[in-house]
Design a protein around this motif. Structure first.
Motif, PDB file in Angstrom:
ATOM      1  N   SER A 375       0.630  -1.119   0.198  1.00 13.40           N
ATOM      2  CA  SER A 375      -0.096  -0.295  -0.163  1.00 13.40           C
ATOM      3  C   SER A 375       0.929   1.866   0.209  1.00 13.40           C
ATOM      4  O   SER A 375       2.087   1.130   0.353  1.00 13.40           O
ATOM      5  CB  SER A 375      -0.760  -0.145   1.029  1.00 13.40           C
ATOM      6  OG  SER A 375      -0.333  -0.087   2.243  1.00 13.40           O
ATOM      7  N   ILE A 376       0.057   2.620   0.195  1.00 13.12           N
ATOM      8  CA  ILE A 376       1.031   3.976  -0.296  1.00 13.12           C
ATOM      9  C   ILE A 376       1.876   3.956   0.278  1.00 13.12           C
ATOM     10  O   ILE A 376       1.615   3.756   2.304  1.00 13.12           O
ATOM     11  CB  ILE A 376      -0.347   4.933  -0.058  1.00 13.12           C
ATOM     12  CG1 ILE A 376       0.568   6.259  -0.529  1.00 13.12           C
ATOM     13  CG2 ILE A 376      -1.007   4.928   1.114  1.00 13.12           C
ATOM     14  CD1 ILE A 376       0.139   6.551  -1.959  1.00 13.12           C
ATOM     15  N   PHE A 404       5.767   2.542  -3.849  1.00 14.45           N
ATOM     16  CA  PHE A 404       4.450   2.812  -3.638  1.00 14.45           C
ATOM     17  C   PHE A 404       3.626   3.856  -3.502  1.00 14.45           C
ATOM     18  O   PHE A 404       3.348   4.770  -2.455  1.00 14.45           O
ATOM     19  CB  PHE A 404       3.841   1.941  -2.557  1.00 14.45           C
ATOM     20  CG  PHE A 404       2.037   1.533  -3.052  1.00 14.45           C
ATOM     21  CD1 PHE A 404       1.277   2.209  -3.824  1.00 14.45           C
ATOM     22  CD2 PHE A 404       2.002   0.489  -3.259  1.00 14.45           C
ATOM     23  CE1 PHE A 404      -0.394   1.848  -4.654  1.00 14.45           C
ATOM     24  CE2 PHE A 404       0.860  -0.745  -3.910  1.00 14.45           C
ATOM     25  CZ  PHE A 404      -0.502   0.062  -3.667  1.00 14.45           C
ATOM     26  N   LYS A 406       1.711   7.638  -5.433  1.00 11.71           N
ATOM     27  CA  LYS A 406      -0.156   7.463  -5.984  1.00 11.71           C
ATOM     28  C   LYS A 406      -0.112   7.533  -7.412  1.00 11.71           C
ATOM     29  O   LYS A 406      -1.591   6.919  -7.134  1.00 11.71           O
ATOM     30  CB  LYS A 406      -0.514   9.336  -5.890  1.00 11.71           C
ATOM     31  CG  LYS A 406      -0.094  10.197  -4.556  1.00 11.71           C
ATOM     32  CD  LYS A 406      -1.359   9.778  -4.025  1.00 11.71           C
ATOM     33  CE  LYS A 406      -1.251  10.445  -2.407  1.00 11.71           C
ATOM     34  NZ  LYS A 406      -3.060  10.098  -1.608  1.00 11.71           N
ATOM     35  N   GLN A 409      -1.537   3.602  -7.037  1.00 14.14           N
ATOM     36  CA  GLN A 409      -2.545   3.455  -5.983  1.00 14.14           C
ATOM     37  C   GLN A 409      -3.099   3.807  -7.081  1.00 14.14           C
ATOM     38  O   GLN A 409      -4.419   3.294  -7.398  1.00 14.14           O
ATOM     39  CB  GLN A 409      -2.786   4.747  -5.031  1.00 14.14           C
ATOM     40  CG  GLN A 409      -3.718   4.302  -4.467  1.00 14.14           C
ATOM     41  CD  GLN A 409      -3.946   5.963  -3.245  1.00 14.14           C
ATOM     42  OE1 GLN A 409      -3.971   7.611  -3.389  1.00 14.14           O
ATOM     43  NE2 GLN A 409      -4.225   5.028  -1.698  1.00 14.14           N
ATOM     44  N   THR A 410      -3.055   5.074  -7.944  1.00 11.12           N
ATOM     45  CA  THR A 410      -4.511   5.348  -8.836  1.00 11.12           C
ATOM     46  C   THR A 410      -4.024   3.847  -9.946  1.00 11.12           C
ATOM     47  O   THR A 410      -5.603   3.529 -10.580  1.00 11.12           O
ATOM     48  CB  THR A 410      -4.437   6.612  -9.947  1.00 11.12           C
ATOM     49  OG1 THR A 410      -3.885   7.948  -8.761  1.00 11.12           O
ATOM     50  CG2 THR A 410      -4.829   6.513 -10.873  1.00 11.12           C
ATOM     51  N   VAL A 412      -3.186   0.762  -9.479  1.00 10.43           N
ATOM     52  CA  VAL A 412      -4.373  -0.182  -8.886  1.00 10.43           C
ATOM     53  C   VAL A 412      -5.822  -0.099  -8.600  1.00 10.43           C
ATOM     54  O   VAL A 412      -6.836  -1.222  -9.496  1.00 10.43           O
ATOM     55  CB  VAL A 412      -3.279  -0.260  -7.532  1.00 10.43           C
ATOM     56  CG1 VAL A 412      -4.218  -0.822  -6.780  1.00 10.43           C
ATOM     57  CG2 VAL A 412      -2.153  -0.395  -7.714  1.00 10.43           C
ATOM     58  N   LYS A 413      -6.492   0.844  -8.421  1.00 11.53           N
ATOM     59  CA  LYS A 413      -7.799   1.127  -8.833  1.00 11.53           C
ATOM     60  C   LYS A 413      -8.137   0.425 -10.218  1.00 11.53           C
ATOM     61  O   LYS A 413      -9.295   0.105 -10.449  1.00 11.53           O
ATOM     62  CB  LYS A 413      -8.466   2.226  -7.665  1.00 11.53           C
ATOM     63  CG  LYS A 413      -7.433   2.592  -6.645  1.00 11.53           C
ATOM     64  CD  LYS A 413      -8.011   4.936  -6.391  1.00 11.53           C
ATOM     65  CE  LYS A 413      -8.176   4.611  -5.056  1.00 11.53           C
ATOM     66  NZ  LYS A 413      -8.475   6.007  -4.313  1.00 11.53           N
ATOM     67  N   THR A 424      -9.576  -0.271  -3.300  1.00 16.14           N
ATOM     68  CA  THR A 424      -8.886  -0.064  -2.404  1.00 16.14           C
ATOM     69  C   THR A 424      -7.772   0.531  -2.847  1.00 16.14           C
ATOM     70  O   THR A 424      -7.140   0.976  -1.871  1.00 16.14           O
ATOM     71  CB  THR A 424      -8.862  -1.025  -1.627  1.00 16.14           C
ATOM     72  OG1 THR A 424      -7.759  -2.323  -2.085  1.00 16.14           O
ATOM     73  CG2 THR A 424      -9.778  -2.189  -0.856  1.00 16.14           C
ATOM     74  N   GLY A 425      -6.991   0.416  -3.786  1.00 13.52           N
ATOM     75  CA  GLY A 425      -6.007   1.201  -4.496  1.00 13.52           C
ATOM     76  C   GLY A 425      -4.229   0.116  -3.315  1.00 13.52           C
ATOM     77  O   GLY A 425      -3.417   0.605  -3.865  1.00 13.52           O
ATOM     78  N   ALA A 426      -4.946  -0.636  -2.782  1.00 18.08           N
ATOM     79  CA  ALA A 426      -3.691  -1.330  -2.776  1.00 18.08           C
ATOM     80  C   ALA A 426      -3.575  -3.014  -2.900  1.00 18.08           C
ATOM     81  O   ALA A 426      -4.220  -3.596  -3.551  1.00 18.08           O
ATOM     82  CB  ALA A 426      -3.582  -2.228  -0.800  1.00 18.08           C
TER      83      ALA A 426
END
Length: 463
Positions: A375-376, A404, A406, A409-410, A412-413, A424-426
């Motif tokens: 995760s972030i 990890f 932003k 994360q984008t 992944v989403k 979840t972005g993770a």
């Protein structure tokens, strides 16, 4: 003089074993032999004066293992009764485990090849991956057979491996659910333009017959050319390798040679009765093609002029045999070299294909544990692998650096949205599994090695 042939897909280790001539018997050793004076003296001293009672069987087993370890040969090993039982079980029609062949190499337990469709293959294990520990227990100093007893287990149970991949500095955790591993070895499929791909994943008791049957089925469908896929094939029964080689190598041409330490050579020749196939054939090989599959590849290349496509093979050019003891234990040891028809020794060198084609980098990415949350604002080798997977699938994770951010994360989403997963972005759980499944599908659908093999067959057809 008969021919005794013994090559096993064993409990996690590929054995190439054959003896030309009569099977040897274990000879009794006289106590008068001076070279054993220190050994006997040490045993007697410990048995008499050690501060507690000693386990005599354990002491003797340890002495045998010590002799074998001193040879520094990963293919020579002692198996106690339990290990020998597992050894023989693995040549049956199925067994329970993760489905990966391993060997001891440079004092490490190394993956030779995962079996097609096995939990090990689905988990992303690759040839030359080093298994550092099993369920937290270090494998340092263990033989391959000792390691296999830890890795194997009942269907449905989990085993946690710590694995180090070549080129990576940090090990990764791999959790695998054991399953029944059937020894199904031949898979045939007709591709475009009536070119058949027939994959042989190992050489077991019925492989030769299965291949003959598959070839006849493909011919009935109008096969014009054939790709014999030996990638990730760790070896198996030599009589089956001989049978398969004899389908392509003309009668009485050399399939392989065996050279003993006294320089004497034995030559094995093709048993072909039907002549060379009337359709063009190409053989696919890779770094997981080992032992008996290398015998077949070399025979078809050097004695039948059949081109090899892929990357250099594993490089196992020695021959093993076993000595059985009355208590059920045995000693497996290297007793000769095997050579290609032209007399080349490929040990630790492998066979270089005529046409070299590497898989894309994303085909060799490390496994990401679904149990771990990426995760972030975190960084790791697994995050870097996730970035590389997403990039290969057409997403935009930003700079591939293992951090990890932003951008990742984008990406992944967006992947989660496309896969109809919670955004979840993770990277964890179902997202990790879906990501690795998508990469596996991409590798299968964009198999550049197979494409080149098909192209090579077409060139042969056009001549």
């Amino acid at each position: 003089m008969g021919i005794f042939l013994l090559i096993f897909l064993t409990a996690g280790i590929t054995l190439l074993a054959l003896t030309f001539g009569d099977e040897k018997q274990v000879q009794p050793i006289s106590r008068e032999r001076q070279e054993f004076e220190k050994l006997y003296s040490t045993y007697d001293t410990l048995n008499k004066d050690y501060y507690t009672d000693i386990d005599q069987d354990k002491i003797i087993d340890g002495a045998i293992k010590g002799m074998i370890t001193s040879l520094d040969d990963p293919y020579t090993d002692y198996m106690d009764e339990k290990q020998a039982e597992s050894f023989h079980e693995n040549i049956s029609s199925s067994f329970e485990g993760i489905g990966a062949e391993v060997q001891q190499k440079d004092n490490q337990i190394t993956i030779v090849s995962p079996i097609k469709g096995s939990p090990a293959e689905r988990a992303g294990l690759k040839p030359r991956d080093v298994v550092l520990s099993v369920d937290g227990k270090s494998l340092e100093g263990m033989s391959a057979n000792e390691a296999v007893l830890l890795i194997r287990g009942k269907k449905g149970t989990k085993v946690n491996l710590s694995v180090l991949r070549e080129g990576n500095t940090q090990p990764i955790k791999v959790s695998i659910t054991r399953d029944t591993i059937p020894i199904e070895t031949v898979y045939a499929k007709m591709l475009k333009d009536k070119i058949a791909r027939i994959q042989v994943t190992s050489f077991s008791e019925r492989t030769g017959s299965e291949l003959e049957k598959s070839m006849k089925e493909m011919q009935a469908q109008g096969m014009k050319g054939m790709v014999l896929d030996l990638r990730q094939n760790p070896g198996g029964l030599l009589d089956q390798a001989m049978k398969i080689a004899s389908l392509f190598v003309p009668k009485d041409e050399v399939v392989f040679q065996v050279e003993y330490r006294n320089g004497k050579k034995e030559i094995a020749k093709s048993q072909n009765t039907g002549g060379k196939p009337e359709f063009p054939v190409v053989v696919l090989v890779d770094e997981g093609s080992a032992s008996a599959s290398e015998i077949v590849a070399a025979a078809l290349s050097e004695s039948a002029g059949i081109p090899l496509v892929g990357v250099k093979t594993y490089g196992k050019g020695t021959v093993q045999t076993t000595e059985e003891f009355k208590d059920g234990s045995n000693v497996k040891f290297t007793m000769a070299k095997w050579l290609t028809p032209e007399g080349n020794w490929i040990h630790k060198k492998g066979i270089k294909p005529n046409v070299e084609v590497k898989l894309p980098e994303y085909a060799n990415l490390p496994f990401i544990s679904p149990d771990k949350k990426l995760s972030i604002n975190n960084s790791s080798e697994e995050i870097k692998a996730g970035e590389q997977m997403l990039a290969a699938l057409g997403y935009k994770p930003g700079t591939v650096d293992g951090f990890f951010d932003k951008n990742l994360q984008t990406a992944v989403k967006q992947f989660q949205k496309d896969a109809k997963l919670q955004q979840t972005g993770a990277i964890e759980g179902k997202t990790t599994i879906a990501l690795m499944d998508k990469i596996r599908t991409k590798i299968q659908n964009n198999d550049v090695q197979l494409n080149k093999a098909v192209e090579t067959v077409k060139k042969e057809l056009a001549k």
